[in-house]
Design a protein around this motif. Structure first.
Motif, PDB file in Angstrom:
ATOM      1  N   GLY A 133       0.787  -1.225   0.000  1.00 56.29           N
ATOM      2  CA  GLY A 133       0.000   0.000   0.000  1.00 56.29           C
ATOM      3  C   GLY A 133       0.818   1.273   0.000  1.00 56.29           C
ATOM      4  N   ASN A 134       2.101   1.170  -0.364  1.00 54.10           N
ATOM      5  CA  ASN A 134       2.928   2.373  -0.496  1.00 54.10           C
ATOM      6  C   ASN A 134       2.771   2.955  -1.897  1.00 54.10           C
ATOM      7  OD1 ASN A 134       4.039   2.144   2.100  1.00 54.10           O
ATOM      8  ND2 ASN A 134       5.630   0.759   1.369  1.00 54.10           N
ATOM      9  N   LEU A 135       2.623   4.275  -1.962  1.00 54.50           N
ATOM     10  CA  LEU A 135       2.561   4.972  -3.244  1.00 54.50           C
ATOM     11  C   LEU A 135       3.917   5.623  -3.485  1.00 54.50           C
ATOM     12  CD1 LEU A 135      -0.940   6.640  -2.779  1.00 54.50           C
ATOM     13  CD2 LEU A 135      -0.408   4.672  -4.230  1.00 54.50           C
ATOM     14  N   ASN A 136       4.566   5.229  -4.556  1.00 52.87           N
ATOM     15  CA  ASN A 136       5.903   5.728  -4.877  1.00 52.87           C
ATOM     16  C   ASN A 136       5.837   6.611  -6.114  1.00 52.87           C
ATOM     17  OD1 ASN A 136       7.138   3.939  -2.870  1.00 52.87           O
ATOM     18  ND2 ASN A 136       6.537   2.323  -4.279  1.00 52.87           N
ATOM     19  N   TYR A 137       6.428   7.794  -6.021  1.00 54.09           N
ATOM     20  CA  TYR A 137       6.416   8.724  -7.153  1.00 54.09           C
ATOM     21  C   TYR A 137       7.831   9.204  -7.453  1.00 54.09           C
ATOM     22  CZ  TYR A 137       1.434   8.879  -6.175  1.00 54.09           C
ATOM     23  OH  TYR A 137       0.128   8.537  -5.958  1.00 54.09           O
ATOM     24  N   ASN A 138       8.082   9.427  -8.723  1.00 53.51           N
ATOM     25  CA  ASN A 138       9.350   9.999  -9.163  1.00 53.51           C
ATOM     26  C   ASN A 138       9.351  11.488  -8.814  1.00 53.51           C
ATOM     27  OD1 ASN A 138      11.506  11.049 -10.825  1.00 53.51           O
ATOM     28  ND2 ASN A 138      11.328   9.183 -12.054  1.00 53.51           N
ATOM     29  N   TYR A 139      10.444  11.986  -8.277  1.00 55.08           N
ATOM     30  CA  TYR A 139      10.494  13.406  -7.896  1.00 55.08           C
ATOM     31  C   TYR A 139      10.303  14.339  -9.093  1.00 55.08           C
ATOM     32  CZ  TYR A 139      15.154  14.643  -9.723  1.00 55.08           C
ATOM     33  OH  TYR A 139      16.215  14.933 -10.536  1.00 55.08           O
ATOM     34  N   LYS A 140      10.556  13.834 -10.303  1.00 57.67           N
ATOM     35  CA  LYS A 140      10.428  14.649 -11.512  1.00 57.67           C
ATOM     36  C   LYS A 140       8.971  14.978 -11.844  1.00 57.67           C
ATOM     37  CE  LYS A 140      14.500  12.230 -13.055  1.00 57.67           C
ATOM     38  NZ  LYS A 140      14.918  11.079 -13.834  1.00 57.67           N
ATOM     39  N   LEU A 141       8.060  14.357 -11.092  1.00 59.25           N
ATOM     40  CA  LEU A 141       6.641  14.704 -11.171  1.00 59.25           C
ATOM     41  C   LEU A 141       6.464  16.217 -11.021  1.00 59.25           C
ATOM     42  CD1 LEU A 141       4.372  12.473 -11.151  1.00 59.25           C
ATOM     43  CD2 LEU A 141       4.040  13.017  -8.751  1.00 59.25           C
ATOM     44  N   LEU A 142       7.331  16.790 -10.231  1.00 59.91           N
ATOM     45  CA  LEU A 142       7.324  18.220  -9.930  1.00 59.91           C
ATOM     46  C   LEU A 142       7.437  19.078 -11.187  1.00 59.91           C
ATOM     47  CD1 LEU A 142       7.325  19.893  -7.276  1.00 59.91           C
ATOM     48  CD2 LEU A 142       9.817  19.811  -7.339  1.00 59.91           C
ATOM     49  N   PHE A 143       8.109  18.549 -12.218  1.00 58.43           N
ATOM     50  CA  PHE A 143       8.372  19.324 -13.431  1.00 58.43           C
ATOM     51  C   PHE A 143       7.393  19.041 -14.570  1.00 58.43           C
ATOM     52  CE2 PHE A 143      12.460  18.429 -11.280  1.00 58.43           C
ATOM     53  CZ  PHE A 143      12.725  19.720 -10.851  1.00 58.43           C
ATOM     54  N   LEU A 144       6.481  18.120 -14.344  1.00 56.20           N
ATOM     55  CA  LEU A 144       5.507  17.768 -15.380  1.00 56.20           C
ATOM     56  C   LEU A 144       4.360  18.773 -15.413  1.00 56.20           C
ATOM     57  CD1 LEU A 144       5.139  13.910 -14.855  1.00 56.20           C
ATOM     58  CD2 LEU A 144       6.247  15.054 -16.776  1.00 56.20           C
ATOM     59  N   PRO A 145       3.687  18.889 -16.565  1.00 59.49           N
ATOM     60  CA  PRO A 145       2.451  19.682 -16.577  1.00 59.49           C
ATOM     61  C   PRO A 145       1.483  19.103 -15.545  1.00 59.49           C
ATOM     62  CG  PRO A 145       3.118  19.097 -18.811  1.00 59.49           C
ATOM     63  CD  PRO A 145       4.019  18.340 -17.882  1.00 59.49           C
ATOM     64  N   LYS A 146       0.712  19.974 -14.918  1.00 57.93           N
ATOM     65  CA  LYS A 146      -0.157  19.582 -13.797  1.00 57.93           C
ATOM     66  C   LYS A 146      -1.082  18.411 -14.146  1.00 57.93           C
ATOM     67  CE  LYS A 146      -3.512  21.645 -10.630  1.00 57.93           C
ATOM     68  NZ  LYS A 146      -4.750  21.109 -11.180  1.00 57.93           N
ATOM     69  N   HIS A 147      -1.691  18.434 -15.345  1.00 59.20           N
ATOM     70  CA  HIS A 147      -2.655  17.387 -15.693  1.00 59.20           C
ATOM     71  C   HIS A 147      -1.975  16.022 -15.839  1.00 59.20           C
ATOM     72  CE1 HIS A 147      -1.111  18.548 -19.642  1.00 59.20           C
ATOM     73  NE2 HIS A 147      -1.652  17.456 -20.159  1.00 59.20           N
TER      74      HIS A 147
END
Length: 194
Positions: A133-147
């Motif tokens: 149940g851990n959600l893992n995200y790439n930190y580069k999510l920060l630089f993607l368009p919001k949608h």
């Protein structure tokens, strides 16, 4: 047991030397070529296929391949792919804050239980959901368009309920993102050719 393996090769296309990785896989049913956001090229070959057909296959896809490499060189994807450990350290907290806020927002729709949200520094994955149940995200999510960032967050959130890509899973995604197919295509554009 036979295992997948990787071999680096080079080929000249449009007067340019292109390096690619040849990967044999027992799971592959057909040959495929992929271009990743760091412009690396991987050709996957079924175990029983003859290596002599690889170069012909690449030459047939040369225009597509060169277009995708150029696309990533001219877009922000290349910048994101080539970031460093220092960039990760600098942006990790901001990425975590974004992921927590957006996960909380979208989970008002789903009301799923999850353990932790973790931020990672990965080359080819935007996110994942573990069996714990851990959600893992790439930190580069920060630089993607919001949608697109939102789509990745919703995608992993829905894996808490459906640990697959079945019709039930996509129906869950559609609850929060009715236009998920368009966003999915936008995110994947240029990543692979089958």
């Amino acid at each position: 047991m036979l295992k997948s393996f990787n071999m680096k090769r080079k080929i000249f296309l449009h007067n340019q030397e292109i390096e690619y990785k040849l990967r044999r896989s027992k799971r592959a049913k057909r040959m495929r070529i992929a271009v990743y956001c760091d412009t690396s090229v991987v050709v996957t070959l079924p175990l029983c296929a003859d290596e002599n057909i690889v170069e012909k296959f690449i030459i047939e896809k040369a225009s597509w391949l060169m277009d995708k490499i150029l696309h990533f060189k001219n877009s922000g994807h290349l910048l994101l792919a080539k970031t460093s450990k220092r960039d990760y350290s600098i942006n990790k907290e901001s990425a975590l804050k974004l992921a927590e806020e957006r996960t909380k927002l979208f989970n008002k729709i789903y009301k799923f239980k999850f353990s932790k949200i973790k931020i990672k520094n990965q080359k080819t994955r935007w996110g994942s959901c573990s069996r714990r149940g851990n959600l893992n995200y790439n930190y580069k999510l920060l630089f993607l368009p919001k949608h697109i960032a939102d789509y990745i967050i919703v995608h992993e959130l829905c894996h808490l309920q459906e640990f697959n890509h079945s019709r039930k899973f996509w129906n869950l995604v559609a609850k929060a993102m009715p236009d998920y197919l368009d966003i999915k295509r936008e995110l994947k554009n240029g990543l692979s050719f089958k």
